[in-house]
Motif scaffolding. Sequence first.
Motif, short mmCIF file in Angstrom:
data_model
loop_
_atom_site.label_atom_id
_atom_site.label_comp_id
_atom_site.label_asym_id
_atom_site.label_seq_id
_atom_site.Cartn_x
_atom_site.Cartn_y
_atom_site.Cartn_z
N ALA A 68 21.48 -9.03 -43.71
CA ALA A 68 20.43 -10.04 -43.81
C ALA A 68 20.88 -11.37 -43.21
CB ALA A 68 20.03 -10.23 -45.27
N LEU A 69 22.15 -11.73 -43.44
CA LEU A 69 22.70 -12.97 -42.89
C LEU A 69 22.75 -12.91 -41.36
CD1 LEU A 69 24.10 -15.69 -43.11
CD2 LEU A 69 26.25 -14.50 -43.57
N VAL A 70 23.21 -11.79 -40.82
CA VAL A 70 23.29 -11.64 -39.36
C VAL A 70 21.89 -11.63 -38.75
CG1 VAL A 70 24.03 -10.12 -37.48
CG2 VAL A 70 25.51 -10.42 -39.47
N ASP A 71 20.95 -10.96 -39.40
CA ASP A 71 19.56 -10.92 -38.90
C ASP A 71 19.00 -12.33 -38.79
OD1 ASP A 71 19.38 -8.18 -38.64
OD2 ASP A 71 18.65 -7.86 -40.68
N MET A 79 18.95 -14.13 -30.19
CA MET A 79 19.82 -13.15 -29.55
C MET A 79 19.67 -11.79 -30.23
SD MET A 79 23.54 -14.38 -31.08
CE MET A 79 24.40 -12.93 -30.47
N ASP A 80 20.07 -10.74 -29.51
CA ASP A 80 20.04 -9.40 -30.07
C ASP A 80 21.12 -9.23 -31.13
OD1 ASP A 80 17.97 -8.71 -28.37
OD2 ASP A 80 19.33 -8.01 -26.79
N LYS A 81 20.83 -8.40 -32.09
CA LYS A 81 21.77 -8.17 -33.18
C LYS A 81 22.89 -7.23 -32.73
CE LYS A 81 21.92 -6.44 -37.95
NZ LYS A 81 21.09 -5.81 -39.02
N PRO A 82 24.15 -7.61 -32.92
CA PRO A 82 25.25 -6.71 -32.55
C PRO A 82 25.46 -5.64 -33.61
CG PRO A 82 26.12 -8.72 -33.50
CD PRO A 82 24.63 -8.90 -33.44
N THR A 83 26.26 -4.66 -33.30
CA THR A 83 26.68 -3.67 -34.29
C THR A 83 27.57 -4.38 -35.31
OG1 THR A 83 26.64 -1.90 -32.65
CG2 THR A 83 27.95 -1.52 -34.63
N ILE A 84 27.40 -4.03 -36.57
CA ILE A 84 28.19 -4.67 -37.63
C ILE A 84 29.18 -3.67 -38.20
CG2 ILE A 84 28.10 -5.83 -39.87
CD1 ILE A 84 25.31 -6.75 -39.19
N ALA A 85 30.43 -4.08 -38.31
CA ALA A 85 31.48 -3.22 -38.84
C ALA A 85 32.30 -3.99 -39.86
CB ALA A 85 32.39 -2.72 -37.71
N SER A 100 30.11 -6.42 -23.38
CA SER A 100 28.84 -7.06 -23.03
C SER A 100 28.07 -7.39 -24.30
CB SER A 100 28.00 -6.13 -22.14
OG SER A 100 27.59 -4.99 -22.86
N LYS A 101 27.04 -8.20 -24.15
CA LYS A 101 26.23 -8.58 -25.31
C LYS A 101 25.54 -7.36 -25.91
CE LYS A 101 25.26 -13.12 -23.28
NZ LYS A 101 24.20 -14.03 -22.79
N GLY A 102 25.14 -6.42 -25.06
CA GLY A 102 24.44 -5.24 -25.54
C GLY A 102 25.34 -4.25 -26.28
N HIS A 131 30.53 -16.33 -29.93
CA HIS A 131 31.40 -15.58 -29.00
C HIS A 131 30.61 -14.46 -28.32
CE1 HIS A 131 35.16 -17.56 -29.67
NE2 HIS A 131 35.25 -17.23 -30.94
N VAL A 132 29.76 -13.78 -29.10
CA VAL A 132 28.94 -12.69 -28.54
C VAL A 132 27.96 -13.24 -27.51
CG1 VAL A 132 27.19 -10.93 -29.06
CG2 VAL A 132 29.14 -11.24 -30.61
N ALA A 133 27.26 -14.32 -27.86
CA ALA A 133 26.25 -14.90 -26.97
C ALA A 133 26.86 -15.37 -25.66
CB ALA A 133 25.55 -16.07 -27.67
N HIS A 134 28.10 -15.87 -25.71
CA HIS A 134 28.75 -16.39 -24.51
C HIS A 134 29.63 -15.35 -23.81
CE1 HIS A 134 28.32 -20.47 -26.71
NE2 HIS A 134 27.28 -20.26 -25.91
N GLY A 135 29.65 -14.11 -24.32
CA GLY A 135 30.43 -13.05 -23.69
C GLY A 135 31.92 -13.33 -23.65
#
Length: 287
Positions: A68-71, A79-85, A100-102, A131-135
Amino acid sequence: MLSVMFLLGVVYAAAILILVRMLGRAWPIGVAVIVAFAAFQVLTSGRLAVRTMGAREVTAAEEPELHALVDRLCALGGMDKPTIAVAESKVPNACALGRSKGSATLCVTRGLLETLEPNELEGVIAHELSHVAHGDAAVMTVAAFVGVLAGLVARIGLRLVYIGGRARGLWHIIVVALGFIALSAATWFVSLVLTRSLSRYREFAADRSAAQLTGNPAALASALTKVSAKVSGGGGIPQVDLRKAGALNAFYFAPVSAAKTTAHHLLSTHPTTQARLDRLLRMSSQL
């Protein structure tokens, strides 16, 4: 950051040009090896890092509050939601991985989830999403590529020196190998200093983006203080966890091993905690 990237480009172009000259007619083979190694590093670095961290992907059902926080932050940042681990480690930390961002993966440790308050966790997640958004993971992988390759070439050169030293009449192999070692060592060291400098700048940039996204630099500063204190001081964290975390020091929100002297700082992947706190304090007063 642009200045550092320009200098890296100059160093790498010079090193590759000298390497091509040294290889003579065999230069196409050398270039092919470099291209193949670069492709391998870019394609596999993210997966290898996740595996090294010991993280596993978690669903919204398993970690509803984290998802929920990441969403919410992804919606705020557009931005698109990354995989969460999540990694079952006592070391409180987080990192963003992927070429990549995807294909990005946001990893947090169990120690981080248990240590921070919700607003502090929000700041750390926002930092990693920056960091994700800026690659940044891809940028740092590419920036460090020739340095890593130079280190491997130096090791091969040392092996050739060993072989040439044991065999008679192969002195020319030793001379060539020493030339490769000297070139590789110089390239590796200059590359290391420049890439670590670039890494520190990008940490400042991620802190700033996180503070702007959440509107709460103080919470991020509080999280940074807690994580840095617990990691550097041990905080009851098993040594085996700290050793495993050290392998991914460059990717973490806060470094497991911090610089203690000016010389160490030049080779540090992160700015000092105090420097980051000072900037966040200035942002807090501005806001």
